[in-house]
Design a protein around this motif. Structure first.
Motif, PDB file in Angstrom:
ATOM      1  N   PRO A  14       0.448  -1.408  -0.046  1.00 53.79           N
ATOM      2  CA  PRO A  14       0.332   0.120   0.117  1.00 53.79           C
ATOM      3  C   PRO A  14       0.978   1.284  -0.521  1.00 53.79           C
ATOM      4  N   SER A  52      -1.463   5.392   9.390  1.00 51.69           N
ATOM      5  CA  SER A  52      -1.041   3.975   9.998  1.00 51.69           C
ATOM      6  C   SER A  52      -1.429   2.967   8.052  1.00 51.69           C
ATOM      7  N   TYR A  53      -0.996   2.042   8.297  1.00 48.79           N
ATOM      8  CA  TYR A  53      -1.038   0.444   7.215  1.00 48.79           C
ATOM      9  C   TYR A  53      -1.464  -0.776   7.478  1.00 48.79           C
ATOM     10  N   ILE A  59      -2.200  -2.247  12.429  1.00 46.90           N
ATOM     11  CA  ILE A  59      -2.203  -2.255  14.093  1.00 46.90           C
ATOM     12  C   ILE A  59      -0.912  -1.740  14.529  1.00 46.90           C
ATOM     13  N   GLU A  60       0.555  -2.864  13.525  1.00 50.84           N
ATOM     14  CA  GLU A  60       1.587  -2.567  14.471  1.00 50.84           C
ATOM     15  C   GLU A  60       1.951  -1.305  13.946  1.00 50.84           C
ATOM     16  N   MET A 119       0.421   1.849  15.704  1.00 47.10           N
ATOM     17  CA  MET A 119       0.947   1.554  17.641  1.00 47.10           C
ATOM     18  C   MET A 119       1.808   2.011  17.627  1.00 47.10           C
ATOM     19  N   TYR A 172     -11.124   4.404   4.485  1.00 50.13           N
ATOM     20  CA  TYR A 172     -10.525   2.626   4.625  1.00 50.13           C
ATOM     21  C   TYR A 172      -9.477   2.730   6.298  1.00 50.13           C
ATOM     22  N   HIS A 173      -9.256   3.394   6.925  1.00 50.96           N
ATOM     23  CA  HIS A 173      -8.381   3.845   8.359  1.00 50.96           C
ATOM     24  C   HIS A 173      -8.694   3.417   8.992  1.00 50.96           C
ATOM     25  N   ALA A 228      -7.677  -1.091  13.200  1.00 52.91           N
ATOM     26  CA  ALA A 228      -7.919  -1.850  14.725  1.00 52.91           C
ATOM     27  C   ALA A 228      -8.438  -3.040  14.861  1.00 52.91           C
TER      28      ALA A 228
END
Lengths: 439, 525
Positions: free
Chosen positions: B251, B303-304, B306-307, B310, B375-376, B380
């Motif tokens: 992505p 972010s793309y 969950i990691e 964080m 989308y984001h 999570a």
């Protein structure tokens, strides 16, 4: 990696998670350049019903698991009208964490285990594979009939050219071109002749995993007994199967390369020198098996850490296959080095390349679907302005050439190895044919 | 399944390959995202399947839609139309319903670049229309649902806030001429499309009362008042130049940023400050995206995974963040907008963290321009849904947001929804700050029964709280039960809605599970 890469519990969790958002029907949204070439799914383009999409197939898997739908011809006709090209997975995984392609494959595996799949035509080629080592039901002893007498094969070479069933029996020109190029580069190579058997891809992708395992063990036993160090494939399907799927069931210690990767190396090392102008305008079709699906699964032995209720992270992060590690540069680098050749791109390329329409048993069970998909791709190639379509897979070659014929297109099709031969000055007749259309 | 003779009549309309009444196909169309908690809210088993439709039919023309609806009237079968199909609103409420999947109606009828509108059929996606509009230097309003959603559905039948709403408004405000197959099978053409001579799509109203209000109002009838087959919608200048070059792989594509685009994220530090600053930014009309989102959401939009989310904890500490993205076509325009923003930052002592404390991936800018930010929200837990949906002044939207925090925290403590500190919110303005939208995106796990039930209870309580605390109507007030609850508090609008429904749908064939039925007993409540 021999641990189960997509465990049952992951399957059961994921089939409940589809957002039904329809993202799986299109190439990544930020890559959409036109209405005409926005779609990514051959089955959806042909059959329209949501059930044919990646998301629709996930819903079907859930409905099957819940007992809402029973095995039937209707069910099989949807489940098997899919080339497993994986484009839906690329689109979905742009942001999501589902695995549409894994789900599609596991669902087929379940149908086979439950005694319903695959389709009759696919069962027939599976039997042929078991009997004569190729799905075309051709005599095994004719497997090396493609080999011209002037090609040098070195029985002691540790570099093996695995020809594959399609190049051996149907697309002999690809096998011949690959072999001639290696001879031209002075690279000693061997072929297995009677000991080469189908890689098992055609049965694996219809869900017959048990038959596949027999095949992979047969092949790996041969290769290990001969001390092979590197295997070269001109078939993207065989390459993908050896590279990505075999290690899921049995590890091996040799290197696998597609011819485009190998030939690029030979060009870099100066062992192949292009001497002849090839003044044509081409567009390159990325085969699914050389592109987005050719990413090896990386072993992950980390921990899942629950950060808070409902939110977990993986430490270290779990590798996610999103098509980024496919073989995209090598064929383009080769084409760009051919003197006089101009490469123009289609709208859908690399990890979101549109499938030719042949894979995962579709060409045999649903030939009409294969042709219609191919015609879609041919139209896109024509719209690129090229007059030559080039690719690097014998199965794509067959289906795209069938599409060209059926649609009455003026496009010509060549495998990339044939263009290399022309640039090496080794196939003047083909060069004349290729340039006759002009650039 | 349909009775054989009836099936034959439908087959005669679309051809046998475009209707399927088998168990396999109809079960696929019975599934949708969030159906599990809608079922639970209605006292049913919390599974993601609605009632199974009798059949799925794929018409390709308005005439075919018309014939299908006439057959529905003849045989008293309900119909539910859907396009790209995201969400439970696409589901039938009864097993005496057929689904019209409008996938084959996918033409961009025209793009009128001089008069800034496009005409599209039902299944053209937002991204498809935008890609074609970009060729003329234009763009289209896209709802928060994302670019894969159908602009026709959003403009005629659903709520319609989007990330670019400061520039492109709300779907309800962008509807021009409409071709509408009424529930009795007649065709209605709204506005200039209904002219006897030279009909065209450039306006949605005529000399009489506005039928657009009847057609959709604020949130739309979700197919409960017929099927929309073509719509004229407004186009807008694309915020930057339209060169759109992406290299690399998904992505994290390498996006060649247009010359004149810039993002700002800053902490307004207090609710009052947020209100004041958001109004000010809107008044200046410098941003094509002006969104208030929570600290966690700031982490999410960059972010793309969950990691990756964080890793961005430092961004999560922002208490009252505002995201502004500006674009310009010329250096002069860009310099002016930047100066305005600099003035605002100085005046309110704000610090833009973009390119100072945090450098976004290049693809972030592509996602801003192509409406991909929504989308984001799925990163999570894989699922979310929004409570609230107010459309009002900034002050009311912020009050709704503030009062929702303790409620949300209650469900976070119950471990039913994911912990966003109760602050998860998205607020945008429309049309340069004339009015605002606020919703409360909430992350839950649709495969976890406890989470599904908790989410349903939270949504229910949130709706009730809006009613008790006079916070305006949330956008998911739909179906008889909720309209009956809300109507008496809002001028008995539900009685009027029922009269409209009865007049337009005398046989009650337009499935109204997410709209309202004309049932008599409700009129007198």
């Amino acid at each position: 990696m021999t641990t189960e890469h997509f465990p049952e519990q992951e399957y059961r969790r994921m089939i409940k998670m589809c957002l039904r958002c329809s993202v799986c029907k299109w190439i990544p949204q930020v890559q959409i350049k036109s209405q005409k070439y926005a779609s990514c799914c051959p089955a959806m383009d042909i059959y329209d019903y949501h059930a044919y999409s990646g998301g629709g197939r996930i819903i079907l898997a859930l409905a099957y698991e819940m007992g809402r739908v029973k095995p039937s011809d209707d069910l099989l006709n949807i489940v098997y009208r899919c080339t497993e090209c994986g484009n839906c997975a690329i689109a979905c995984k742009y942001m999501n964490t589902l695995e549409p392609l894994e789900i599609i494959m596991k669902f087929r595996e379940k149908l086979v285990k439950d005694g319903y799949g695959p389709m009759p035509q696919q069962k027939a080629y599976t039997e042929a594979m078991k009997k004569v080592n190729n799905p075309y039901n051709e005599p095994h002893e004719k497997r090396v009939d493609w080999l011209p007498s002037d090609i040098k094969v070195d029985p002691d070479a540790k570099l093996l050219y695995y020809v594959g069933c399609t190049s051996s029996y149907r697309r002999k020109e690809m096998a011949i071109a690959a072999a001639r190029i290696m001879n031209a580069a002075g690279v000693p190579f061997n072929i297995l002749k009677d000991d080469e058997f189908c890689c098992g891809s055609p049965v694996y992708r219809t869900g017959d995993v048990e038959s596949f395992k027999v095949q992979l063990n047969k092949n790996l036993d041969v290769m290990e007994s001969k001390g092979i160090e590197t295997i070269i494939f001109s078939c993207a399907g065989c390459y993908d199967t050896f590279k990505v799927d075999y290690p899921l069931y049995r590890e091996y210690n040799f290197e696998v390369l597609h011819t485009v990767e190998f030939f690029e190396q030979l060009i870099e090392e100066g062992k192949l020198k292009f001497t002849t102008e090839v003044p044509i305008m081409v567009t390159y079709h990325d085969p699914c098996h050389l592109g987005r699906t050719a990413e090896r699964y990386e072993e992950w032995a980390g921990d899942e850490l629950k950060l808070m209720p409902l939110v977990s992270i993986n430490i270290p992060p779990k590798p996610k296959n999103i098509g980024a590690k496919g073989v995209y540069d090598a064929p383009r680098n080769i084409l760009n080095k051919i003197p006089g050749l101009k490469l123009v791109e289609m709208e859908r390329i690399m990890e979101y390349s549109y499938c030719c329409g042949a894979g995962a048993g579709v060409k045999s069970a649903f030939p009409d679907m294969a042709i219609r998909s191919s015609k879609n791709r041919i139209e896109e190639a024509e719209d690129s302005g090229a007059n030559i379509l080039v690719s690097a897979c014998p199965f794509c070659s067959t289906n795209l050439q069938d599409g060209i014929k059926e649609s009455g297109s003026k496009l010509k099709y060549y495998d990339i190895s044939e263009l290399i031969l022309m640039a090496l000055g080794l196939d003047p007749e083909k060069l004349i044919q290729a340039t006759a259309g002009g650039a | 399944m349909l009775e054989k003779d009836i099936l034959k009549e439908f087959q005669d309309v679309v051809g046998p390959e475009f209707i399927d009444d088998g168990d396999v196909m109809t079960n696929v169309y019975a599934y949708n995202w969030c159906t599990e908690f809608v079922n639970y809210m209605e006292g049913k088993e919390p599974i993601p399947f609605s009632p199974v439709p009798k059949a799925v039919i794929l018409p390709s023309t308005t005439e075919e839609v018309q014939k299908i609806i006439k057959l529905c009237n003849k045989y008293k079968i309900k119909f539910k139309a859907q396009s790209t199909g995201l969400g439970p609103w696409n589901q039938p409420s009864t097993d005496n319903s057929i689904i019209l999947d409008l996938r084959r109606m996918n033409k961009i009828v025209k793009i009128d670049e001089k008069n800034l509108y496009a005409v599209v059929e039902s299944y053209v996606s937002g991204a498809q229309l935008q890609a074609e509009a970009m060729k003329y230097g234009l763009t289209v309003h896209m709802p928060g649902a994302g670019p894969m959603a159908s602009p026709l559905a959003s403009h005629t039948s659903m709520a319609g806030p989007g990330f670019t709403s400061p520039q492109t408004g709300h779907s309800a405000r962008n509807v021009l001429g409409v071709e509408w197959v009424l529930p009795d099978g007649k065709i209605m053409r709204l506005g200039s499309l209904g002219q006897k001579n030279n009909p065209d799509w450039f306006i949605g109203d005529g000399p009489g009362p506005s039928l657009r209000g009847i057609m959709r109002g604020w949130v739309g009838a979700k197919s409960g008042i017929g099927v929309f087959t073509k719509v004229g919608i407004k186009l807008f200048p694309y915020p930057t130049d339209t060169k759109f070059v992406m290299t690399g792989h998904a992505p994290l594509y390498n996006f060649e940023k247009p010359d004149y685009i810039r993002a700002y994220v800053f902490d307004c530090k207090s609710w009052k400050g947020l209100e004041k600053i958001m109004l000010r930014v809107e008044e200046e009309e410098v941003g094509f995206i002006v969104s208030h989102i929570s600290g966690l959401a700031v982490m999410a939009i960059f972010s793309y995974s969950i990691e990756g989310l964080m890793d961005k904890m430092a961004l999560g500490v922002l208490k009252n963040p505002l995201l502004v993205v500006m674009g310009a076509r010329t250096k002069r325009e860009f310099d002016y907008k930047q100066m305005v923003m600099e003035d605002i930052l100085t005046e309110y002592d704000l610090e833009n963290i973009i390119d100072t404390k945090y450098v976004p991936e290049k693809v972030f800018y592509a996602e801003c321009l192509r409406a991909n930010l929504g989308y984001h929200g799925f990163i999570a837990t894989g699922g979310f849904q929004s409570a609230k949906g107010q459309a009002d002044a900034a002050a009311l939207c912020l009050r709704a947001e503030k009062t929702n925090i303790p409620l949300k925290q209650k469900y976070i403590k119950k471990e039913a929804i994911a912990n966003d500190f109760g602050e998860g919110a998205w607020m945008t303005s429309y049309e340069g700050g004339h009015f605002f939208h606020m919703e409360s995106p909430t992350m839950f796990n649709q495969s976890d029964l406890k989470s599904v039930k908790g989410m349903a209870n939270y949504m229910d309580e949130s709706n009730k709280q809006d009613l008790i605390k006079h916070l305006g109507a949330p956008f998911f007030i739909e179906g008889d039960k909720l309209h009956d609850e809300w109507g008496p508090h809002m001028m008995n609008y539900h009685n009027w809605l029922r009269k409209i429904k009865a007049a337009f749908d005398p046989n009650g064939v337009a499935d109204s599970g997410f709209y309202i039925t004309a049932k008599k007993e409700c009129e007198n409540k």
